[in-house]
Design a protein around this motif. Structure first.
Motif, PDB file in Angstrom:
ATOM      1  N   ASN A 207      38.516  37.963  42.886  1.00 35.23           N
ATOM      2  CA  ASN A 207      39.580  37.914  41.878  1.00 35.23           C
ATOM      3  C   ASN A 207      39.910  39.270  41.246  1.00 35.23           C
ATOM      4  N   TRP A 208      39.016  40.256  41.365  1.00 33.06           N
ATOM      5  CA  TRP A 208      39.216  41.544  40.690  1.00 33.06           C
ATOM      6  C   TRP A 208      39.761  42.627  41.618  1.00 33.06           C
ATOM      7  N   THR A 209      39.875  42.325  42.913  1.00 32.82           N
ATOM      8  CA  THR A 209      40.038  43.377  43.927  1.00 32.82           C
ATOM      9  C   THR A 209      41.421  44.006  43.959  1.00 32.82           C
TER      10      THR A 209
ATOM     11  N   LEU B  85      44.609  40.248  46.268  1.00 36.21           N
ATOM     12  CA  LEU B  85      45.066  38.863  46.306  1.00 36.21           C
ATOM     13  C   LEU B  85      46.062  38.564  45.201  1.00 36.21           C
TER      14      LEU B  85
ATOM     15  N   GLY C 226      46.528  35.144  44.714  1.00 41.88           N
ATOM     16  CA  GLY C 226      45.970  33.879  44.251  1.00 41.88           C
ATOM     17  C   GLY C 226      45.012  33.324  45.281  1.00 41.88           C
TER      18      GLY C 226
ATOM     19  N   ILE D 211      44.797  34.820  39.576  1.00 43.96           N
ATOM     20  CA  ILE D 211      44.113  36.091  39.366  1.00 43.96           C
ATOM     21  C   ILE D 211      44.148  36.408  37.866  1.00 43.96           C
TER      22      ILE D 211
ATOM     23  N   TYR E  98      43.723  42.046  36.017  1.00 45.90           N
ATOM     24  CA  TYR E  98      43.595  42.648  37.348  1.00 45.90           C
ATOM     25  C   TYR E  98      44.943  42.701  38.059  1.00 45.90           C
TER      26      TYR E  98
ATOM     27  N   LYS F 121      47.682  42.367  41.147  1.00 48.03           N
ATOM     28  CA  LYS F 121      47.877  41.341  42.167  1.00 48.03           C
ATOM     29  C   LYS F 121      48.274  41.994  43.486  1.00 48.03           C
TER      30      LYS F 121
ATOM     31  N   GLU G 216      53.549  35.835  40.538  1.00 45.67           N
ATOM     32  CA  GLU G 216      52.528  34.840  40.197  1.00 45.67           C
ATOM     33  C   GLU G 216      52.752  33.665  41.143  1.00 45.67           C
TER      34      GLU G 216
END
Length: 333
Positions: free
Chosen positions: A80-82, A85, A87, A99, A103, A105, A141
């Motif tokens: 989730n932090w990378t 992604l 979602g 996410i 962070y 997206k 989103e």
């Protein structure tokens, strides 16, 4: 011998793709890290108190194991932090996973079954992780509709088998390759390049306890297999059933066979038992890339237009000639 790591393999594959940014390689590395952590916990078992029931149910109404919940948390927290992604979606979570706002997206979506076959975990049998990667509209989103893509649109599909050795099987649409985790150095090493499924087989995998609920085409196929050399197939078959999709698919990839979790008549409103988005689709992509076939019995899995994140489907996969025979029996009625 020059050992090729998974990271090296993916980077070299990406070099052949015009405009590749390396983002996908980084995303895959994050998935690999999560799977190494899950592998360690599976290996530790009761030594670290992760076995047994969590006394809760997931969105499917299935009793969750402690390790189901822990594995899901590991996957989410690793990804989730990378910034890669937009979602995620998981078997263990009802809605899509956003996410966190702090962070960035990225341009991919990840779908996963964090611990497939978890009913086996307390009896020390094979379990695994299945994952699927899709493209997403960048900088948005995502909503549920962004996830509901046909399986043929997958960027990548893979699974990790936590067995006597930990294996990752992966396709990015250019064949199927298998990697074994070298525990000494903590790296997945290419050990099974260019995996191919034999077109012919004499093994089938199905849960025979459900026989009375099957449709006639499946009844016919299994009955012919059981008649062996004296029957219309003219050869003897062996039956296998592990109750772990990752283990079944890995066996088929290495020595052929056919796996059936068909439509049955127990609950008419449930067209199948396995989930399309994070079980059937990734496995179908892998199976087809290895020269096999994957169907519901009536249509190709990768051509199905999904209607929901947790949509269920019947599943028939494996050696091409056997799957085509089962499909033909469905067409005959």
């Amino acid at each position: 011998m020059n050992k090729v790591s998974l990271t090296q393999f993916i980077i070299e594959q990406q070099r052949d793709l015009p405009g590749a940014s390396g983002t996908f390689t980084l995303l895959l590395n994050n998935i690999v890290t999560a799977c190494k952590k899950i592998s360690h916990l599976v290996n530790q078992g009761n030594l670290v108190g992760v076995l047994g029931s969590a006394e809760s149910e997931n969105v499917q109404g299935e009793v969750q194991k402690k390790l189901d919940i822990i594995s899901n948390e590991i996957m989410v927290n690793a990804l989730n932090w990378t910034g890669h992604l937009a979602g995620m979606a998981s078997e263990e979570v009802d809605d899509i996973i956003a996410i966190p706002a702090e962070y960035p997206k990225g341009k991919y979506l990840a779908l996963f079954d964090p611990l497939d076959g978890s009913s086996n975990i307390d009896v020390n049998l094979a379990v695994g992780t299945i994952f699927s990667i899709l493209h997403c509209r960048e900088g948005v989103e995502p909503i549920v509709d962004d996830f509901l893509r046909k399986g043929i649109e997958q960027v990548c599909a893979g699974f990790v088998l936590y067995g006597p050795s930990t294996m990752m099987v992966l396709t990015t649409g250019h064949g199927v390759n298998g990697f074994t985790l070298d525990q000494d150095i903590g790296e997945f090493i290419l050990t099974h390049p260019g995996m191919r499924i034999p077109e012919e087989t004499s093994e089938f995998a199905i849960n025979m306890s459900n026989q009375r609920f099957w449709e006639l085409p499946v009844q016919r196929y299994i009955d012919e297999c059981l008649q062996g050399a004296e029957g219309p197939r003219g050869k003897d078959f062996n039956m296998r059933w592990i109750a772990s999709l990752v283990a079944e698919v890995y066996r088929i990839l290495t020595r052929g066979g056919v796996f059936l979790y068909p439509l049955d008549l127990r609950e008419p409103l449930k067209p199948g038992r396995l989930r399309l988005m994070y079980e059937a689709n990734p496995m179908a992509y892998i199976i087809e890339q290895a020269g096999g076939a994957c169907s519901t019995g009536r249509e190709r899995i990768l051509a199905i237009q999904p209607t929901g994140i947790h949509q269920r489907v019947p599943l028939v996969l494996g050696s091409k000639n056997e799957v085509e025979r089962i499909v033909a029996y469905h067409q005959e009625g």
